[in-house]
Design a protein around this motif. Structure first.
Motif, mmCIF file in Angstrom:
data_model
loop_
_atom_site.group_PDB
_atom_site.id
_atom_site.type_symbol
_atom_site.label_atom_id
_atom_site.label_comp_id
_atom_site.label_asym_id
_atom_site.label_seq_id
_atom_site.Cartn_x
_atom_site.Cartn_y
_atom_site.Cartn_z
ATOM 1 N N ALA A 113 18.478 -26.394 -29.362
ATOM 2 C CA ALA A 113 17.225 -25.886 -28.866
ATOM 3 C C ALA A 113 16.635 -26.468 -27.994
ATOM 4 O O ALA A 113 15.526 -25.839 -26.794
ATOM 5 C CB ALA A 113 16.405 -25.063 -30.112
ATOM 6 N N ARG A 114 16.832 -27.735 -28.020
ATOM 7 C CA ARG A 114 16.168 -28.286 -26.724
ATOM 8 C C ARG A 114 16.878 -28.508 -25.386
ATOM 9 O O ARG A 114 16.358 -28.688 -24.485
ATOM 10 C CB ARG A 114 16.214 -30.125 -27.245
ATOM 11 N N VAL A 115 18.146 -28.412 -25.719
ATOM 12 C CA VAL A 115 18.378 -28.000 -23.884
ATOM 13 C C VAL A 115 18.103 -26.190 -23.809
ATOM 14 O O VAL A 115 19.029 -25.900 -22.959
ATOM 15 C CB VAL A 115 20.289 -28.307 -24.028
ATOM 16 N N GLY A 116 17.972 -25.683 -24.967
ATOM 17 C CA GLY A 116 17.519 -23.617 -24.192
ATOM 18 C C GLY A 116 18.593 -22.716 -24.368
ATOM 19 O O GLY A 116 18.228 -22.063 -23.878
ATOM 20 N N ARG A 117 19.588 -23.300 -25.967
ATOM 21 C CA ARG A 117 20.591 -22.423 -26.136
ATOM 22 C C ARG A 117 20.086 -21.299 -26.951
ATOM 23 O O ARG A 117 19.251 -21.919 -27.677
ATOM 24 C CB ARG A 117 22.098 -23.213 -26.450
ATOM 25 N N GLU A 118 20.409 -20.529 -27.081
ATOM 26 C CA GLU A 118 19.781 -18.890 -28.422
ATOM 27 C C GLU A 118 20.626 -19.464 -29.331
ATOM 28 O O GLU A 118 20.843 -20.507 -29.286
ATOM 29 C CB GLU A 118 20.183 -18.164 -27.878
ATOM 30 N N VAL A 119 19.410 -19.165 -30.300
ATOM 31 C CA VAL A 119 20.161 -19.738 -32.021
ATOM 32 C C VAL A 119 21.309 -19.043 -31.589
ATOM 33 O O VAL A 119 21.872 -17.665 -31.933
ATOM 34 C CB VAL A 119 19.015 -19.186 -32.814
ATOM 35 N N ASN A 120 22.255 -19.027 -32.691
ATOM 36 C CA ASN A 120 23.318 -18.664 -33.129
ATOM 37 C C ASN A 120 23.541 -17.868 -34.323
ATOM 38 O O ASN A 120 22.742 -18.644 -35.470
ATOM 39 C CB ASN A 120 24.715 -19.185 -33.276
ATOM 40 N N PRO A 121 23.584 -16.611 -34.687
ATOM 41 C CA PRO A 121 23.637 -15.220 -35.128
ATOM 42 C C PRO A 121 24.377 -15.583 -36.843
ATOM 43 O O PRO A 121 24.115 -15.999 -37.794
ATOM 44 C CB PRO A 121 24.113 -14.121 -35.018
ATOM 45 N N GLN A 122 25.688 -16.725 -36.262
ATOM 46 C CA GLN A 122 25.949 -17.624 -37.308
ATOM 47 C C GLN A 122 25.643 -18.349 -38.014
ATOM 48 O O GLN A 122 25.609 -18.250 -39.332
ATOM 49 C CB GLN A 122 27.643 -18.138 -37.053
ATOM 50 N N ASP A 123 24.942 -19.157 -37.088
ATOM 51 C CA ASP A 123 23.731 -19.821 -38.061
ATOM 52 C C ASP A 123 22.645 -19.249 -38.589
ATOM 53 O O ASP A 123 22.289 -20.187 -39.676
ATOM 54 C CB ASP A 123 23.477 -21.114 -37.007
ATOM 55 N N LEU A 124 22.548 -18.315 -38.037
ATOM 56 C CA LEU A 124 21.348 -17.870 -39.090
ATOM 57 C C LEU A 124 22.026 -17.398 -40.586
ATOM 58 O O LEU A 124 21.819 -17.267 -42.053
ATOM 59 C CB LEU A 124 20.617 -16.755 -38.172
ATOM 60 N N GLU A 125 23.028 -16.788 -40.112
ATOM 61 C CA GLU A 125 23.869 -16.498 -41.769
ATOM 62 C C GLU A 125 23.992 -17.234 -42.699
ATOM 63 O O GLU A 125 23.754 -16.997 -43.617
ATOM 64 C CB GLU A 125 24.992 -15.061 -41.215
ATOM 65 N N THR A 126 24.728 -18.563 -41.935
ATOM 66 C CA THR A 126 24.580 -20.114 -43.140
ATOM 67 C C THR A 126 23.328 -20.387 -43.176
ATOM 68 O O THR A 126 23.353 -20.461 -44.839
ATOM 69 C CB THR A 126 25.531 -21.196 -41.497
ATOM 70 N N LEU A 127 22.806 -19.973 -43.115
ATOM 71 C CA LEU A 127 20.595 -20.612 -43.605
ATOM 72 C C LEU A 127 20.990 -19.196 -44.694
ATOM 73 O O LEU A 127 20.183 -19.964 -45.906
ATOM 74 C CB LEU A 127 19.963 -20.448 -42.175
ATOM 75 N N GLU A 128 20.913 -18.320 -44.057
ATOM 76 C CA GLU A 128 20.902 -17.129 -45.237
ATOM 77 C C GLU A 128 21.735 -17.324 -46.720
ATOM 78 O O GLU A 128 21.370 -17.102 -47.229
ATOM 79 C CB GLU A 128 20.368 -15.846 -45.054
ATOM 80 N N SER A 129 23.197 -18.275 -46.534
ATOM 81 C CA SER A 129 23.914 -17.647 -47.165
ATOM 82 C C SER A 129 23.417 -19.287 -48.355
ATOM 83 O O SER A 129 23.401 -19.421 -49.706
ATOM 84 C CB SER A 129 25.538 -18.140 -47.177
ATOM 85 N N ALA A 130 23.213 -20.699 -47.655
ATOM 86 C CA ALA A 130 22.339 -21.207 -48.039
ATOM 87 C C ALA A 130 22.031 -21.164 -48.558
ATOM 88 O O ALA A 130 21.069 -21.632 -50.638
ATOM 89 C CB ALA A 130 22.361 -22.363 -47.696
ATOM 90 N N GLU A 131 20.098 -20.372 -48.953
ATOM 91 C CA GLU A 131 19.366 -20.281 -49.557
ATOM 92 C C GLU A 131 19.249 -19.069 -50.419
ATOM 93 O O GLU A 131 19.265 -19.797 -51.475
ATOM 94 C CB GLU A 131 18.209 -19.105 -48.204
ATOM 95 N N ALA A 132 20.227 -18.338 -50.584
ATOM 96 C CA ALA A 132 20.711 -17.850 -51.954
ATOM 97 C C ALA A 132 21.631 -18.746 -52.444
ATOM 98 O O ALA A 132 21.264 -18.309 -54.280
ATOM 99 C CB ALA A 132 21.882 -16.740 -51.286
ATOM 100 N N LYS A 133 22.638 -19.360 -51.743
ATOM 101 C CA LYS A 133 22.885 -20.370 -52.882
ATOM 102 C C LYS A 133 22.128 -21.289 -54.480
ATOM 103 O O LYS A 133 22.300 -22.023 -55.154
ATOM 104 C CB LYS A 133 23.640 -21.340 -52.188
ATOM 105 N N ILE A 134 21.268 -21.996 -52.773
ATOM 106 C CA ILE A 134 19.722 -22.731 -53.196
ATOM 107 C C ILE A 134 19.189 -21.885 -54.922
ATOM 108 O O ILE A 134 18.825 -23.027 -55.729
ATOM 109 C CB ILE A 134 19.206 -23.238 -52.728
ATOM 110 N N ARG A 135 18.721 -20.975 -54.316
ATOM 111 C CA ARG A 135 18.253 -19.961 -55.370
ATOM 112 C C ARG A 135 19.157 -19.862 -56.775
ATOM 113 O O ARG A 135 18.918 -19.596 -57.051
ATOM 114 C CB ARG A 135 18.070 -18.221 -54.646
ATOM 115 N N ALA A 136 20.538 -19.745 -56.477
ATOM 116 C CA ALA A 136 21.582 -19.161 -57.473
ATOM 117 C C ALA A 136 21.629 -20.719 -58.498
ATOM 118 O O ALA A 136 21.729 -20.414 -60.036
ATOM 119 C CB ALA A 136 22.568 -18.541 -56.800
ATOM 120 N N LEU A 137 21.316 -21.320 -57.286
ATOM 121 C CA LEU A 137 21.503 -23.121 -58.192
ATOM 122 C C LEU A 137 20.052 -23.290 -58.944
ATOM 123 O O LEU A 137 20.452 -24.277 -60.198
ATOM 124 C CB LEU A 137 21.764 -23.864 -57.356
#
Length: 228
Positions: A50-74
């Motif tokens: 983000a500091r160099v001006g790149r856009e957010v990678n959708p795969q990273d967003l999916e990783t965050l969502e997956s991590a959120e789901a795992k955290i909720r399950a845990l």
């Protein structure tokens, strides 16, 4: 960055606390630690991009969502484990409480038996013998020397009862001796009175006979003597 490091430090401290818990807590803490480590590296990479001006990678967003789901399950798994642990603790507390109440009940019951037993023992070994002794002393004072009290033990009360019986026996023997002496004295007094009375009567009779002999006519002396 400082706020992120502080937050990660708090999370790691919390996970370390769970490491000392049950097996489920340790497993959840290990998985949460791995997810936090992955998310930490992912967030650092996303910040750099983000500091160099790149856009957010959708795969990273999916990783965050997956991590959120795992955290909720845990979190749900950890909550379920906590509820089970709390239920176990409550059950153990109830069992301990029932055990304590049962012990209290046993103590109360045993205490009641001890109180009743001690009261019976006190009444049988102390109070009742003392009542017998008091009643016996009253009858002895009235002259009933035949009175005896039961001897139930060999302690001080029993020794006192035995001494009372010996005293009553000796008083009765003394009374019988006094009665015998009084009877003998009365007999001697009556005998003395009879002896004195007879002696006086015989002496008087003798004087009368002598006087009668002197007053008789000489010619009738033989007949008078025979008559007298």
């Amino acid at each position: 960055d400082a706020e992120q490091k502080s937050y990660l430090h708090e999370l790691n401290a919390l996970l370390e606390r769970y490491q000392a818990g049950s097996e489920t807590e340790r497993d959840v803490a290990a998985e949460m630690g791995q997810i936090i480590a992955d998310l930490s590296s992912l967030s650092e990479r996303m910040v750099r991009e983000a500091r160099v001006g790149r856009e957010v990678n959708p795969q990273d967003l999916e990783t965050l969502e997956s991590a959120e789901a795992k955290i909720r399950a845990l979190a749900h798994r950890l909550s379920t484990a906590h509820r089970a642990k709390m239920g176990q603790i409550i059950q153990e507390s109830r069992w301990r409480m029932q055990l304590i109440l049962g012990l209290y009940g046993v103590f109360i019951l045993v205490g009641g038996f001890l109180i009743v037993g001690s009261s019976f023992y006190f009444s049988r070994t102390i109070a009742q013998p003392l009542r017998w002794l008091a009643r016996g002393a009253s009858e002895i004072a009235q002259g009933h020397f035949y009175k005896r009290v039961p001897v139930l033990s060999k302690d001080e009360i029993g020794q006192l009862s035995s001494s009372f019986n010996v005293m009553a026996k000796r008083l009765r023997e003394h009374e019988e001796r006094l009665k015998g002496l009084a009877t003998l004295e009365e007999r001697e007094r009556i005998a003395q009175e009879l002896h004195d009375s007879l002696a006086q009567d015989l002496a008087l009779l003798h004087l009368k006979v002598v006087e009668a002999e002197r007053n008789l006519v000489p010619g009738d002396r033989a007949a008078a003597i025979e008559t007298l």
